[in-house]
Design a protein around this motif. Structure first.
Motif, PDB file in Angstrom:
ATOM      1  N   ALA A 158       0.834  -1.210   0.000  1.00  0.00           N
ATOM      2  CA  ALA A 158       0.000   0.000   0.000  1.00  0.00           C
ATOM      3  C   ALA A 158       0.867   1.258   0.000  1.00  0.00           C
ATOM      4  CB  ALA A 158      -0.931  -0.011   1.205  1.00  0.00           C
ATOM      5  N   GLU A 159       1.954   1.236   0.760  1.00  0.00           N
ATOM      6  CA  GLU A 159       2.857   2.401   0.802  1.00  0.00           C
ATOM      7  C   GLU A 159       3.469   2.649  -0.576  1.00  0.00           C
ATOM      8  OE1 GLU A 159       4.224   2.237   5.514  1.00  0.00           O
ATOM      9  OE2 GLU A 159       5.476   1.277   3.983  1.00  0.00           O
ATOM     10  N   TYR A 160       3.855   1.571  -1.247  1.00  0.00           N
ATOM     11  CA  TYR A 160       4.397   1.745  -2.601  1.00  0.00           C
ATOM     12  C   TYR A 160       3.347   2.358  -3.521  1.00  0.00           C
ATOM     13  CZ  TYR A 160       5.907   0.861  -7.329  1.00  0.00           C
ATOM     14  OH  TYR A 160       6.230   1.044  -8.651  1.00  0.00           O
ATOM     15  N   CYS A 161       2.143   1.793  -3.498  1.00  0.00           N
ATOM     16  CA  CYS A 161       1.090   2.257  -4.399  1.00  0.00           C
ATOM     17  C   CYS A 161       0.697   3.705  -4.113  1.00  0.00           C
ATOM     18  CB  CYS A 161      -0.127   1.334  -4.309  1.00  0.00           C
ATOM     19  SG  CYS A 161       0.158  -0.303  -5.028  1.00  0.00           S
ATOM     20  N   GLU A 162       0.723   4.107  -2.864  1.00  0.00           N
ATOM     21  CA  GLU A 162       0.383   5.493  -2.521  1.00  0.00           C
ATOM     22  C   GLU A 162       1.467   6.442  -3.019  1.00  0.00           C
ATOM     23  OE1 GLU A 162      -1.546   8.863  -0.782  1.00  0.00           O
ATOM     24  OE2 GLU A 162      -2.205   6.925  -1.575  1.00  0.00           O
ATOM     25  N   VAL A 163       2.719   6.075  -2.818  1.00  0.00           N
ATOM     26  CA  VAL A 163       3.825   6.935  -3.253  1.00  0.00           C
ATOM     27  C   VAL A 163       3.853   7.074  -4.769  1.00  0.00           C
ATOM     28  CG1 VAL A 163       6.353   7.084  -3.412  1.00  0.00           C
ATOM     29  CG2 VAL A 163       5.273   6.508  -1.228  1.00  0.00           C
ATOM     30  N   LYS A 164       3.604   5.956  -5.472  1.00  0.00           N
ATOM     31  CA  LYS A 164       3.722   5.948  -6.932  1.00  0.00           C
ATOM     32  C   LYS A 164       2.398   6.241  -7.640  1.00  0.00           C
ATOM     33  CE  LYS A 164       8.060   4.866  -6.794  1.00  0.00           C
ATOM     34  NZ  LYS A 164       9.110   5.763  -7.339  1.00  0.00           N
ATOM     35  N   ARG A 165       1.340   6.498  -6.888  1.00  0.00           N
ATOM     36  CA  ARG A 165       0.009   6.726  -7.451  1.00  0.00           C
ATOM     37  C   ARG A 165      -0.424   5.556  -8.351  1.00  0.00           C
ATOM     38  NH1 ARG A 165       0.094   9.629  -3.837  1.00  0.00           N
ATOM     39  NH2 ARG A 165      -0.365  11.871  -3.749  1.00  0.00           N
ATOM     40  N   CYS A 166      -0.157   4.374  -7.838  1.00  0.00           N
ATOM     41  CA  CYS A 166      -0.471   3.131  -8.540  1.00  0.00           C
ATOM     42  C   CYS A 166      -1.738   2.539  -7.922  1.00  0.00           C
ATOM     43  CB  CYS A 166       0.719   2.183  -8.375  1.00  0.00           C
ATOM     44  SG  CYS A 166       0.471   0.512  -8.944  1.00  0.00           S
ATOM     45  N   HIS A 167      -2.692   2.106  -8.729  1.00  0.00           N
ATOM     46  CA  HIS A 167      -3.940   1.571  -8.194  1.00  0.00           C
ATOM     47  C   HIS A 167      -3.682   0.227  -7.514  1.00  0.00           C
ATOM     48  CE1 HIS A 167      -8.225   1.479  -7.655  1.00  0.00           C
ATOM     49  NE2 HIS A 167      -8.318   0.281  -8.214  1.00  0.00           N
ATOM     50  N   PHE A 168      -4.299   0.022  -6.354  1.00  0.00           N
ATOM     51  CA  PHE A 168      -4.059  -1.193  -5.562  1.00  0.00           C
ATOM     52  C   PHE A 168      -5.369  -1.949  -5.370  1.00  0.00           C
ATOM     53  CE2 PHE A 168      -2.580  -2.943  -1.193  1.00  0.00           C
ATOM     54  CZ  PHE A 168      -2.107  -4.098  -1.785  1.00  0.00           C
ATOM     55  N   VAL A 169      -5.385  -3.208  -5.799  1.00  0.00           N
ATOM     56  CA  VAL A 169      -6.530  -4.093  -5.571  1.00  0.00           C
ATOM     57  C   VAL A 169      -6.081  -5.189  -4.612  1.00  0.00           C
ATOM     58  CG1 VAL A 169      -8.190  -5.688  -6.610  1.00  0.00           C
ATOM     59  CG2 VAL A 169      -7.466  -3.641  -7.871  1.00  0.00           C
ATOM     60  N   HIS A 170      -6.733  -5.259  -3.472  1.00  0.00           N
ATOM     61  CA  HIS A 170      -6.342  -6.200  -2.418  1.00  0.00           C
ATOM     62  C   HIS A 170      -7.489  -7.163  -2.126  1.00  0.00           C
ATOM     63  CE1 HIS A 170      -4.739  -7.857   1.252  1.00  0.00           C
ATOM     64  NE2 HIS A 170      -5.743  -7.371   1.960  1.00  0.00           N
ATOM     65  N   SER A 183      -6.836   5.753  -4.528  1.00  0.00           N
ATOM     66  CA  SER A 183      -6.861   4.728  -5.565  1.00  0.00           C
ATOM     67  C   SER A 183      -6.604   3.319  -5.030  1.00  0.00           C
ATOM     68  CB  SER A 183      -5.845   5.068  -6.654  1.00  0.00           C
ATOM     69  OG  SER A 183      -6.111   4.354  -7.822  1.00  0.00           O
ATOM     70  N   ALA A 184      -7.606   2.756  -4.331  1.00  0.00           N
ATOM     71  CA  ALA A 184      -7.464   1.394  -3.806  1.00  0.00           C
ATOM     72  C   ALA A 184      -8.823   0.720  -3.710  1.00  0.00           C
ATOM     73  CB  ALA A 184      -6.803   1.414  -2.437  1.00  0.00           C
ATOM     74  N   CYS A 185      -8.805  -0.583  -3.871  1.00  0.00           N
ATOM     75  CA  CYS A 185     -10.029  -1.385  -3.797  1.00  0.00           C
ATOM     76  C   CYS A 185      -9.758  -2.633  -2.977  1.00  0.00           C
ATOM     77  CB  CYS A 185     -10.473  -1.769  -5.208  1.00  0.00           C
ATOM     78  SG  CYS A 185     -11.923  -2.841  -5.265  1.00  0.00           S
ATOM     79  N   ASN A 235     -10.376  -0.600 -14.284  1.00  0.00           N
ATOM     80  CA  ASN A 235     -11.316   0.522 -14.171  1.00  0.00           C
ATOM     81  C   ASN A 235     -11.060   1.390 -12.947  1.00  0.00           C
ATOM     82  OD1 ASN A 235     -12.672  -0.432 -16.470  1.00  0.00           O
ATOM     83  ND2 ASN A 235     -13.969  -1.777 -15.243  1.00  0.00           N
ATOM     84  N   ARG A 236      -9.996   1.045 -12.209  1.00  0.00           N
ATOM     85  CA  ARG A 236      -9.613   1.787 -10.998  1.00  0.00           C
ATOM     86  C   ARG A 236     -10.805   1.940 -10.047  1.00  0.00           C
ATOM     87  NH1 ARG A 236      -4.437   3.728 -12.094  1.00  0.00           N
ATOM     88  NH2 ARG A 236      -4.366   5.007 -10.234  1.00  0.00           N
TER      89      ARG A 236
END
Length: 285
Positions: free
Chosen positions: A81-93, A138-140, A195-196
């Motif tokens: 999650a920290e990586y995705c937040e820093v890089k503005r990458c969508h995260f599906v968990h 940007s997370a689901c 679809n973010r």
């Protein structure tokens, strides 16, 4: 580009079959317990989205391996999650019905209070909390239950094996939930990534069942299709007759009516998906 974490699991295998362009990473490719390695590995790939299909899923063993369960189901999620937040990458968990206590008596909605009863559920709930506190937009989280497929180890394959080896079976009838085809769950995860889709979503097959109902259907459909050459007695038992180290939720049906419209995947009753999986198992023989 979409990166899938958890290469060897049944969900990741279905994701790769769905889209061969996905990059799937296993334990030899990324060290989820090292924040430094998570950032280093994902930086080299620079994904647009990450799907976390990895988890510690040994529900009973988690009761004596609490540290390991929390490292994989919570700490690793925090690093991703920290990586995705820093890089503005969508995260599906991918999460679980075990974050709930299981005594509500009606389907759980996404906003219901987390009340896990065992270590496994608690570790998955902590992973959800880490994600929600780290990523603002940007997370689901996709909660699911009773996942099965023609790959790996799962209830369907266990039942088919036991039904060829045993003269009768006793299956728990007072734990209620919904089976989930890993193939269709993979479609939902991929839709969420592309679809973010944001927020907490619930995804299972349609309908409800007890483990006893599920086992009866497995035998019935497998016998009809020739995957079993005999029927054996399958009798209902209650939870007290089959004690386990971890306490299971008695009722953990997930309400899917409030899911995002963007999670636009055609679904069907669990018996329909079960029939498809048994066809796949027959083809693999």
């Amino acid at each position: 580009m979409i990166v899938v974490i958890g290469k060897s699991g049944q969900l990741a295998q279905e994701l790769h079959l769905l889209d061969s362009d996905l990059i799937c990473l296993g334990r030899n490719d990324i060290n989820l317990l090292s924040r430094e390695d998570v950032f280093h590995t994902l930086n080299k790939l620079s994904p647009d989205a990450v799907i976390n299909a990895s988890a510690y899923t040994a529900v009973d063993k988690a009761e004596t391996e609490e540290e390991q369960a929390f490292l994989i189901n919570a700490e690793a999620v925090k690093f991703l999650a920290e990586y995705c937040e820093v890089k503005r990458c969508h995260f599906v968990h991918v999460s679980t019905d075990y974050v709930f206590k299981g005594d509500k008596g009606s389907p759980y909605i996404s906003s219901d209070i987390r009340e896990p009863r065992g270590v496994y559920g608690a570790s998955k709930a902590q992973g959800e909390l880490y994600l929600s506190s780290i990523i603002n937009t940007s997370a689901c989280i996709i909660r699911t239950s009773w996942v099965y497929s023609s790959h790996g180890n799962n209830f369907v394959k266990t039942m088919l094996n036991l039904m060829t080896q045993k003269d009768e079976l006793g299956i728990i009838s007072d734990q209620i939930g919904t089976p989930t085809s890993a193939k269709v769950l993979a479609q939902a995860c991929l839709a969420a990534a592309k679809n973010r889709v944001c927020g907490i979503q619930h995804w299972t097959d349609l309908g409800i069942a007890s483990w006893y109902d599920f086992a009866l259907a497995i035998q019935e459909i497998a016998f009809e299709k020739g995957a079993l050459n005999k029927n054996i007695p399958v009798r209902p038992i209650n939870t007290e007759q089959y004690p386990t180290p971890a306490v299971r939720p008695k009722y953990s049906v997930l309400d899917k009516t409030k899911n995002s419209d963007e999670l636009n995947v055609e679904n069907a009753h669990w018996r329909v998906h079960l029939s498809t999986v048994i066809d796949e198992l027959i083809e693999k023989k």
